[in-house]
Design an enzyme around this catalytic site. Structure first.
Site, mmCIF file in Angstrom:
data_model
loop_
_atom_site.group_PDB
_atom_site.id
_atom_site.type_symbol
_atom_site.label_atom_id
_atom_site.label_comp_id
_atom_site.label_asym_id
_atom_site.label_seq_id
_atom_site.Cartn_x
_atom_site.Cartn_y
_atom_site.Cartn_z
ATOM 1 N N GLU A 179 -82.484 0.906 -3.805
ATOM 2 C CA GLU A 179 -81.793 0.635 -5.065
ATOM 3 C C GLU A 179 -80.311 1.017 -5.051
ATOM 4 O OE1 GLU A 179 -83.962 2.354 -8.303
ATOM 5 O OE2 GLU A 179 -85.729 1.122 -7.975
ATOM 6 N N GLU A 373 -91.810 -0.815 -5.235
ATOM 7 C CA GLU A 373 -92.073 0.093 -6.344
ATOM 8 C C GLU A 373 -92.504 -0.729 -7.552
ATOM 9 O OE1 GLU A 373 -89.107 2.851 -7.647
ATOM 10 O OE2 GLU A 373 -88.542 3.438 -5.611
#
Length: 461
Positions: A179, A373
């Site tokens: 991320e 995720e």
């Protein structure tokens, strides 16, 4: 090994509720969130050690000093993974454990821990999937500019090669970054994550240097012999509030540019989108982009990790102040969540995951995808039907994407266990395993037992 995350191509889902043969089932964690042992065996301070000790930055003044004590309890945790039937475990390496000051001597005691963890996983038939950076930058590098400084990208490539040289004989899949949107925009844009800066131009420099770090590290890993390399993004599934309103559509395109395409396009196409460069040139002079950088960034990858939790809806609203985590978003309003939300306040809309996956399949063809995720925060307790419902809905969204032809290779639940949830401290729980932070006792939640059955049948009931 039981599975390799790039070993299968998706086929249409069988009977509507079954996943393709070879679909990888896993769970994920991050080093600072679970390891603890913050001052042991030569580990240096990270930006999160500093940030969590800064008054008012983390709920309750919580830190990751102890967290889930995974550093000492990893064997117990791997046994839990085996009990759940996980084929793979995605974990991150703490850069400050390996090079405490970011660029100096290698700390072999830090590498020893990941050696032990890797061998424990393989001994239980679980594939280790290594993420090299999940936000715990050595503080010494931040003192020299952090991700706003070009040198950090080169330091990251050096560190990545050190870790590969130690674990590459046993780890098949390597993820460079987790991320980078969060690292850049939450760390240097709105400051709610470490290092807590508020500098729109600096956040955009950080975006580029993170992209560059991925490219440089990928080159090093390939040269050293790595076979399967990935990067994990958290795309913003952004939609115009009114798809028939041209101003709302334009607003969504701006947000998509600074949140998504500023990463997607250099990584997967080898160039920054012209409209994005034009947009951000009002904020920065782009001097941090040097000749040849986009060629370095554009390295072939074997799978693209997708972290997904919630959708975003935007509309044009003249006079609306800009959001610091979306540079240049003045005049754009984000709709507040509607309908069911998780304990952290995120809207629940599984169909938005299907839209995102099919968009990626359409706009960036030939890129295998992996859900790295997905999960939800809910209040403390082991009877967590809400979490089961959330994951079930998103797995059905994955099935819909597979049926539409998306090359989706696997699913990693976030998270294996309750842990330090960044600025939220320990008050938000994402785990399928309950952790008592006083006793460190682990207890399987209902969602963990349900997930075990999903894995066993390779499908939903």
């Amino acid at each position: 090994m039981t599975a390799t995350v790039t070993s299968t191509s998706a086929q249409p889902a069988a009977a509507g509720t079954g996943f393709p043969e070879g679909f990888v089932w896993g769970a994920a964690t991050a080093s600072y969130q679970i390891e603890g042992a913050a001052r042991e065996d030569g580990r240096g301070p990270s930006i999160w050690d500093t940030f969590s000790r800064t008054p008012g930055k983390v709920f309750g003044g919580h830190t990751g000093d102890v967290a889930c004590d995974h550093y000492h309890r990893y064997a117990e945790d791997v046994a839990l993974m085996a009990d759940l039937g996980l084929a793979a475990y995605r974990f991150s390496v703490a850069w400050p454990r390996i090079r405490p000051d970011g660029t100096g001597p290698v700390n072999t005691r830090g590498l020893d821990f990941y050696d032990r963890l890797t061998d424990e996983l393989l001994g239980k038939g679980i594939d280790p999937v290594v993420t090299l950076y999940h936000w715990d930058l050595p503080q010494t590098l931040e003192d020299r500019g952090g991700w706003t400084a070009r040198e950090t990208a080169f330091a990251f490539a050096d560190y990545a090669e050190v870790v590969y040289r130690r674990l590459g004989d046993r780890v098949a899949t390597w993820t460079t970054l987790n991320e980078p949107w969060c690292s850049a925009y939450l760390g240097y844009g709105n400051g709610v994550h470490a290092p807590g800066k508020q500098d729109p131009a600096g956040s955009l420099a950080a975006v580029h240097h993170l992209n560059l770090a991925h490219g440089l590290a990928t080159q090093r890993l390939r040269a050293a012999g790595a076979r399967n390399i990935s990067v994990t993004l958290n795309p913003c599934e952004v939609s115009p509030l009114d798809p028939t309103n041209a101003a709302d559509v334009a607003a969504a395109n701006i947000i998509d540019g600074v949140a998504n395409r500023i990463f997607f396009d250099p990584l997967l196409r080898g160039e920054y989108p012209a409209d994005v460069l034009e947009h951000i040139s009002r904020i920065t002079d782009l001097s941090f982009i040097e000749d040849g950088d986009t060629e370095i960034i554009h390295q072939p990858i074997d799978v693209l990790g997708i972290n997904f939790y919630t959708p975003s809806y935007v509309s044009a609203k003249p006079g609306q102040p800009g959001a610091l985590d979306y540079p240049g978003s003045e005049g754009i309003a984000f709709r507040k969540p509607v309908g069911p939300v998780t304990d952290i306040g995120w809207q629940i809309e599984p169909a938005s995951l299907t839209r995102l996956l099919t968009r990626m399949h359409r706009d960036y063809p030939g890129t295998p995808l992996m859900i790295t995720e997905n999960g939800a925060a809910y209040p403390e307790g082991v009877h967590d039907q809400d979490r089961i419902d959330y994951v079930d809905g998103h797995l059905r969204a994955c099935l819909d994407a597979l049926a539409a032809g998306v090359d989706l290779r696997g699913y990693f639940a976030w998270s294996l266990m309750d842990n330090f949830e960044w600025a939220e401290g320990y008050r938000k729980r994402f785990g399928m395993v309950h952790v008592d932070y006083t006793t460190q006792e682990r207890v399987l939640k209902d969602s963990a037992k349900w997930y075990r059955e999903v894995i066993k049948r390779n499908g939903l009931a």
